[in-house]
Design a protein around this motif. Sequence first.
Motif, mmCIF file in Angstrom:
data_model
loop_
_atom_site.group_PDB
_atom_site.id
_atom_site.type_symbol
_atom_site.label_atom_id
_atom_site.label_comp_id
_atom_site.label_asym_id
_atom_site.label_seq_id
_atom_site.Cartn_x
_atom_site.Cartn_y
_atom_site.Cartn_z
ATOM 1 N N SER B 308 0.688 -1.330 -0.132
ATOM 2 C CA SER B 308 0.064 0.070 -0.064
ATOM 3 C C SER B 308 0.881 1.299 -0.026
ATOM 4 N N PRO B 309 0.344 2.528 -0.246
ATOM 5 C CA PRO B 309 -1.140 2.859 -0.516
ATOM 6 C C PRO B 309 -1.555 1.969 -1.895
ATOM 7 N N ASN B 310 -0.986 2.043 -2.887
ATOM 8 C CA ASN B 310 -1.528 1.357 -3.799
ATOM 9 C C ASN B 310 -0.962 0.216 -4.476
ATOM 10 N N GLU B 311 -1.342 -1.079 -4.159
ATOM 11 C CA GLU B 311 -0.371 -2.264 -4.499
ATOM 12 C C GLU B 311 0.160 -2.308 -6.003
ATOM 13 N N ASN B 312 -0.472 -1.421 -6.730
ATOM 14 C CA ASN B 312 -0.162 -1.633 -7.965
ATOM 15 C C ASN B 312 0.471 -0.565 -8.507
ATOM 16 N N THR B 313 1.062 0.539 -7.895
ATOM 17 C CA THR B 313 1.724 1.571 -8.503
ATOM 18 C C THR B 313 2.499 1.038 -9.214
ATOM 19 N N LEU B 314 2.505 1.713 -10.613
ATOM 20 C CA LEU B 314 3.146 1.439 -11.857
ATOM 21 C C LEU B 314 4.488 1.982 -11.734
ATOM 22 N N GLY B 315 5.750 1.187 -12.156
ATOM 23 C CA GLY B 315 6.946 1.947 -11.951
ATOM 24 C C GLY B 315 7.740 1.895 -10.766
ATOM 25 N N ALA B 316 6.843 1.761 -9.901
ATOM 26 C CA ALA B 316 7.553 1.848 -8.375
ATOM 27 C C ALA B 316 8.326 0.205 -8.231
ATOM 28 N N ALA B 317 9.115 0.385 -7.704
ATOM 29 C CA ALA B 317 9.871 -1.032 -7.361
ATOM 30 C C ALA B 317 9.170 -1.807 -6.200
ATOM 31 N N GLY B 318 9.222 -3.279 -6.789
ATOM 32 C CA GLY B 318 8.764 -4.079 -5.797
ATOM 33 C C GLY B 318 9.687 -4.894 -5.308
ATOM 34 N N ASP B 319 9.338 -6.061 -4.815
ATOM 35 C CA ASP B 319 10.122 -7.066 -3.905
ATOM 36 C C ASP B 319 10.628 -7.831 -4.959
ATOM 37 N N GLN B 320 11.868 -8.001 -5.376
ATOM 38 C CA GLN B 320 12.628 -8.647 -6.599
ATOM 39 C C GLN B 320 13.506 -9.990 -5.882
ATOM 40 N N THR B 321 13.299 -10.086 -4.612
ATOM 41 C CA THR B 321 14.031 -11.215 -3.884
ATOM 42 C C THR B 321 13.486 -12.560 -4.574
ATOM 43 N N PRO B 322 14.262 -13.380 -5.336
ATOM 44 C CA PRO B 322 13.843 -14.441 -5.794
ATOM 45 C C PRO B 322 13.170 -15.438 -4.767
ATOM 46 N N ALA B 323 13.655 -15.508 -3.633
ATOM 47 C CA ALA B 323 12.760 -16.317 -2.902
ATOM 48 C C ALA B 323 11.565 -16.301 -2.625
ATOM 49 N N ASN B 324 11.060 -14.954 -2.628
ATOM 50 C CA ASN B 324 9.937 -14.302 -2.440
ATOM 51 C C ASN B 324 8.763 -14.525 -3.336
#
Lengths: 1153, 523
Positions: B308-324
């Motif tokens: 959040s606030p918006n789980e789908n914010t475009l362009g924002a970096a997410g969690d790239q940890t391979p294990a996750n």
Amino acid sequence: MKILLHSLFIRRLTCISLAACLLVQSLHAQSGYAVNGKKKGIFGLFSQNDNQNQPSAKQTLFNVLKDLNRQKGVYFLFSDPSIGSRQVNAVDNSNAAIEKILEQVLKNTGIKYKKVSDNTFVILYSKENPKKAEKSGIQLESLQASQDAAGNNLVNSVNDVITGRITGSDGNPVAGVSISVKGTRRGTATNADGEFSIEANKGEILVISSVGYVTQEVVVSDEARISIRLVQSDSQMSEIVVTALGIRKEAKRLGYAVSKVEGEGLTKAREMNVANGLVGRVAGLNVSSVAGGPGSSTNIVIRGVNSFSGGSPLFVINGVPMDNSPRGSAGMWGGADLGDGISNINPDDIEEISILKGSTASALYGSRASNGVILITTKSGKDKKGIGIEFNSNLVMDDIIDHTEYQYVYGQGLLGVKPGSQSNAYISGANSWGAKIDNSNAVQFDGVTRPYSANKDNIKNFYRTGHTLTNTIAFSGGNENGNFRLSASNLLNKSVVPNSGMRRNTFNLNLNSKLTPKLTLSTVVNYIIEKSKNRPNLSDSPGNSNFGIAFLPTTVNESILRPGFKPDGAEINFSDNIYVTNPWFAANAFVNDLSRNRVITMAMLKYDFTSWLSLQGRIGQDYYNDRTTSVTPTGTAYAAKGGMTENSIKFTELNADVLLSAARKLSDDFELDVSVGGNLLRAKSEIHNSTGDQFNVPFLYALQNANNRNTRYDLLRREVQSVYYTAELGYKGMLYLNTTGREDWFSTLPIENNHLFYPSVSASFVFSEVLKASWLNYGKLRLAWANTSGQAEPYQTKLYYSIDGSVNGYPIGVNTNTNVPNSQLEPFRLKETEVGLELRTLGSRLGLDVAWFNRQVIKEIISVPASPTSGYQGATINFGELENKGVELMLTGTPVKTKSLTWTSSFNITKLNNKVLKLSEGQSSLQMGESRSRNAYIHHVVGKPASQIMAFDYKRDASGNPIFDANGRPLQGLLIPMGAGFHDVFGGWFNEVNYKGLNFSVLIDFKSGGKIFSATNYYATIFGLHQMTLEGREGGVVGNGVNESGGKNTVSEDAWDYYGALATNVSSTFVYDASFIKLRQIVLGYNLPAKWFSKIGVQGVNVSLVARNLAVLKKNTPNIDPESNYNSSVAQGLELAGVPPFRSYGLNINFKF
Amino acid sequence: MKRIYKFLVVLTAMALVAGCTKNFEDLNTDPTKAGPESFNPNFLLTTSQLRYTGSADFSYETWRAQLIHFSTMMQHFSHLAGYWVGDKYTINPDYNAAYFQRAYDEQVKHVVDLVELTRDKPEFSNLHQIGRITKALIFHRITDIYGDVPYSEAGMGFYKRIFKPKYDLQQDIYADLLKELEDAAAKLDPAKDKPTGDLMYNGDITKWKKFAFSLMLRLGMRLTKVDANLAKTWVEKAAAGGTLSGNADNAFIKHDAGGGRPTVNRISQILNLPYEIPYIRWSRTFINLLKTTNDPRLGVLAEIPPPSPNENTLGAAGDQTPANQLGMPNGYDLQGGPTDISTAPGYPGSWYKYSRPVNRFYAKMDGITMLLTYGESELLLAEAKQRGWNVAGTAAEHYNNGVRAAMTMLSQWDAAAVVTDAQANAFLAANPYNAANGLEMISTQYWVATVFNDYETFANWRRTGFPVLTPVNYPGNATGGTIPRRLMYPQGEASTNSENYQAAITRLQGGDKLTSRVWWDKP
């Protein structure tokens, strides 16, 4: 090469002759003015601009009398207008009594006077010197009667002068009535007051005749003043109709059918598009409106589908061709109907509409007339005396008719389950495959829990009561030298669709003036300003409020979708199908505006060399500038950042023509009427189109605020040069032979094949003149044959390329031809034969007019849809043959006719037999349209009437049983023609009752034989709203048929999957018979007695209660109105999510001052 | 007044005389456009290439064919909405028809023009050959998707006035495509003209030559099931001719964000749609495969969207940890029934929490569309060698080259999407080429290497059957729970090209169905 030279030569010749004619006119105009200065005295009254400074002992009688008129207030009537130019003695003593002065002035002049009343004198020739008068070259009244009088006491036995007044059946004076003394050459005509005077002896017979009235004979008695009321004659006998090129002719001369509609019939219970007012009124004319809301365009077909591409008839207003192309229309991917050309015209300005149905009637328009011609004449000030003012006010209210009969048993949801969560509700937002409606609670797409109950009035609640207010004021006036009419009107429409409406102002000026006795100038200016707001989208769902509301699950109340957007402006999106736009968002946030400025002008000069030879030159122009703005707003679910398009079209069509006409009696029996002329047409459309999307500043709808802007400019030019003739030979007023010919040269065709000659021949035989049977009041046989053609669009002969933006600096080159061009095009041909019969009997109270016709289109230029795999959507080629046979019948009767009560009734019916004979080589069908459902099409099919609805049948086994797949779903079979989108039988029944000042009329119309593919029913089935989907909701559906291995189908399939497959695979399910009977119009009017208002200068007041489209008396289409096509193209028979039909009712008030 | 009047009349008369002398030929020539004689055919090469990446009309077929159908059928992606019919093997006739409709209108039309306008023109010699190669590129994809399609008569509406092209046998199409590639490659000559409208190689004739042979390799290899000998002939020809020799030779189109719909990246345009963002997820199959092999690409391909606030914010970096990373299983929906995603094993509580393509790398409007890569070529050469055909090098060498190239090339999408050579080598060391199941290994890597080019993934998967994908069996699916083998023809052809269309359907075993097979896809 030789042909080329020849055609260039002829073309040049045409141009030069056109130019020369205009020059001749200008010279004549010059001399006309010169004459004007010296001579005056047209008839009975005096003109103001006379030369009064003639210092001579002798003066013209005219000048003398004019002074007397000023000084003494007396009036003079001339038995012969030429008298005024005779030289008479100057006045010696202007203080003498008027009689004395006249005696002195007229002494030894061969002119005498007769006193009619204290202040009115008639001036006439005395018998002594007829020869002098003859020498003056002026046509002269015969003095035979007075010469016959015995003795030399000629002055005392002078013929009596009879004066009188002639009125029409309504009691109003009639001008221009001819009065002659039987057996003599004495004659005169009534003036504007209906007054006349004529020399006649007691016992002589006055013959009183006028076009449109029965000729009467009156024996002169002792009475010096008589008054006569004219009786209207059998209209067929003497009716004047406007024919091609605006030539007025007596109806009896025509060898072909021409129908006339008086403007009055279109103004009371009016339609915003005046063409809709013609529904059911004219045999052979099939008019159907588009389900695009008020002011939409109209499909008009004269005598059946005349061409593969359809096309509108040519509209000609006061001699000027006017463009009637639809300005934007809906197709399978949606779009809004923005009205057409004819919808700009204010019905209050229309005097009459003349419909040239056959090719012979319209042959003089050459290539333009392949779809027939509709001639509109606007009102003028003719026959008006002094200034008149007319004011008309019309207010109608519109209420939609909701034809949906959906199921209200199951509500929103999927798989038979009502939504259990907000996301469930959103996913299933457009579907009615939910649980049984039980008024329990259910979550809705917005997360709010509401009762799961049916809202049956969603559609009625969404649309509103619309209204249209039209006010027109017209000033008119005139005298012998000219007349004018100026009108201004204002139309305000509030559409039944929320936030939509239209405003239209029209101005119409009609000026006619006699510049000299021989030169007439006519000028017409129509100015139209029209603005439409938010024309609703039709067909496909994006931005279409009609779609959004039509298929809303009934357990969702439309009010929760209001106002369509959230506080941040984003669409309240109620389902996962984001392309189904919230109807309130579509209505409140989308923009679809149109403005039009249009000027149609005409100027015509006509010079009468003699009474039988005249030359006219005319220049007319139709110009309009359209601006459309459409905005997909910020926050739209399927385009969050929005976008917009601005479009500007500038259209000009200029026509210049000349016509030299001669009409002579060759002998007592034969008369000949010949005209030759030429026409130059130049048309140009300039189109500027700009688009942009992704607004940077939200809600700021300006192109400069958008990204990805794109502009384009198109210029279309066209020229046609034509020469033509018409010749008519009449024999004894009962047999007429007519032939016409026209040659057109087109700029749009390859030089080698760019011209064609179109001949026509027709005959009219008034056999009642031969039979003289007492029971037959009128009988006429018509025969006609013609060969005409149609036009080609520009730029169809070559391949073109353009640049469509760039990518990283590399220009993107595109082949812009959507159709394969063709350098071998040639003009196409249209042949028609027509036979007609007109009969009147029972004292003309019963009449019959029947026509049979057969027309064939040969090698029309049309775009044949190509498989997209060819690289093109279609190819422009000459091909095909289309046949149109038919019978038109019109019965008119007057069942009751008493002094105070008249009931007239007319019934018309048309039966068409339309058939596609041939398409291009080896081709059996031609696609013209496609439904958004993508499983139904409109094709022209060889051997069938044009515009067949093509839909998929069940896949069937050898014995015709439907085959179902392993899941129990119906399989798709062949694409088959299901019937034509056009009706083959149509007509109307009009009744009118007049009782004293009361007038009551009813119009019922009907159409039959046509079909319609209803995508509304398709989607209603897909979404589970259709009543049909109730069967098997619980427990599944077992289709009645066989399985793929031939055994009986026993597989039960879930209703949602079964009906989904049925709708997708078996589109024939939604082809319906579009026949109907409608109560189209009722008018109840009352002419308030004139005496009530005479003191305040009001001459007449009419108040009418009006209603249109009151009721559908019979239809066979569930959920929709059978007249709900979403465009006016030839691809009739497709329907989806249009504006529901509406009934209109209101009031029309007309004041005449 | 009189004078003005007379003047006007005379003026009008003169205007008429002047007006009439206008040349009809000029009047009927569109002044806003160019004719074929003056138009630069290089502009058509640009168009053919750009539109091969997808329609200018809002990614029309990229969305419907590549994403909705192939990416989910191939279990690269998964999606919850009902209209993503490929995820569930249900039918939408429009979506089936999409590729066919757009390809002929936007690609074929322009590439045929390119070839015709440059024919026998020495100044456009190389451009002409490139046009022929591009035409082969365009047509093989169409026929791979549908089977028998119009080819020899396609796009000839103007040149041959053929409005209803016949459907050529796929066998004949392939034969001609391969012949065309061979001939065009032979005639390419760096000494001649350098095309100026080339988005792929900027007129580099040497690269074009390699591209032609790599394409020949791809097409030749397609024939392994139906005619192994023919396949061998062409593959050996291609290998001898010289295929792509490094990632620098990769054929891709770089998009332009500034031109709007017609020029932006077709896939990104869809990945950026607010109503698609929440639902387009990596398939569980894909993520699991990368996870089990410790594929270094996982960390640069996938991310869990930022919270959040918006789980789908475009362009924002997410969690790239391979294990996750967690792939979303195919064949689920949001309808609240037995196939609702909440019923899926290991449901993380919200579908937002499944992995998506790293948004800032692969959803760029100016991103690239990869068309043909060195990695693919090497993997196919490995297969050829594995089959014992006459190709230089060893299967393992080609395999290693292919895998390494496919890993490192991700940086061509975004400079930050880096898989190093070292990481690639470590992967290869941990998962060495094993000739015993060589074909499966090669094809599985091909499946990974062609991600974002699912047209190619789908074709190669049908040919090899690898990787073995477990089909979904969604209620009411149209294939009996098997992965579709082709798409269905447009119903519109029944209307505009009826006879040829019916003939083509008749030739299909089982009719015009998702489960019918194209010629080279021999069961």
